[in-house]
Design a protein around this motif. Structure first.
Motif, mmCIF file in Angstrom:
data_model
loop_
_atom_site.group_PDB
_atom_site.id
_atom_site.type_symbol
_atom_site.label_atom_id
_atom_site.label_comp_id
_atom_site.label_asym_id
_atom_site.label_seq_id
_atom_site.Cartn_x
_atom_site.Cartn_y
_atom_site.Cartn_z
ATOM 1 N N UNK A 1 0.831 -1.211 0.000
ATOM 2 C CA UNK A 1 0.000 0.000 0.000
ATOM 3 C C UNK A 1 0.863 1.258 0.000
ATOM 4 N N UNK A 2 1.999 1.205 0.678
ATOM 5 C CA UNK A 2 2.899 2.366 0.650
ATOM 6 C C UNK A 2 3.457 2.567 -0.757
ATOM 7 N N UNK A 3 3.800 1.473 -1.417
ATOM 8 C CA UNK A 3 4.246 1.566 -2.813
ATOM 9 C C UNK A 3 3.119 2.085 -3.696
ATOM 10 N N UNK A 4 1.922 1.605 -3.453
ATOM 11 C CA UNK A 4 0.769 1.992 -4.260
ATOM 12 C C UNK A 4 0.571 3.505 -4.249
ATOM 13 N N UNK A 5 0.653 4.098 -3.086
ATOM 14 C CA UNK A 5 0.433 5.541 -2.970
ATOM 15 C C UNK A 5 1.636 6.340 -3.463
ATOM 16 N N UNK A 6 2.840 5.860 -3.166
ATOM 17 C CA UNK A 6 4.028 6.631 -3.546
ATOM 18 C C UNK A 6 4.398 6.472 -5.016
ATOM 19 N N UNK A 7 3.737 5.574 -5.738
ATOM 20 C CA UNK A 7 3.958 5.519 -7.184
ATOM 21 C C UNK A 7 3.295 6.707 -7.878
#
Length: 180
Positions: A33-39
């Protein structure tokens, strides 16, 4: 060994087998989820390949992991790579509202499962209350190590972690009953 000392901090909060397996689900979910938002924040492009904040963040974390343990870092690279690819695919192909919905649901599931594991099985608070860096940045590589240990690999390193736990007076009773 540096890895054993750092993992011992994490392991002091994660000794009950059910809680460990909950973290095998929860930590990658939260990482995803952190990757999802920071992409969503593209830093630059290399040809058609977007380099996002998520890519840079994952790269920095993986460099740190390689200073701790090469095998676990390699496995973490594969896991992070898969999570990054999926996060990029979702972010660049779905509506922002859908991305935020996935983020919200997965955050609740990931964190909820982990808090449940800590309070119900460990009978202790999560590590993040004592060291946010260890809990957020280091947790993924420690989960990889836990899986290796549970599968019977790297027993020498697991023994070193237990030795540090014993020295620190942090080995819990239910851990000693665990069959190895």
């Amino acid at each position: 060994m540096r890895f054993a000392k750092e993992m011992a901090f994490y392991s002091a909060y994660h000794q009950e087998k059910r809680n460990i397996w909950i973290h095998v689900f929860g930590v990658p979910t939260i990482t995803f989820t952190l990757f999802l938002i920071t992409t969503r924040w593209e830093l630059f492009r290399i040809g058609d390949l977007p380099i996002t904040f998520a890519t840079a963040f994952a790269g920095a974390i993986l460099l740190y992991y390689f200073t701790l343990d090469i095998l676990f870092a390699l496995v973490s690279t594969v896991v992070f790579g898969a999570l990054l690819v999926i996060a990029h695919k979702i972010t660049f192909t779905m509506a922002p509202s859908t991305v935020w919905t996935i983020f919200g649901v997965a955050q609740v599931l990931g964190w909820g499962a982990q808090f449940y594991g800590h309070f119900i099985f460990e009978k202790d608070r999560p590590a993040l209350f004592d060291n946010l860096f260890q809990a957020v940045v280091s947790a993924p590589i420690f989960v990889v190590a836990d899986v290796f240990f549970e599968l019977g690999f790297r027993k020498d390193l697991e023994a070193e972690v237990k030795k540090v736990l014993i020295e620190r007076g942090k080995l819990k009773t239910f851990q000693t009953a665990k069959a190895h």
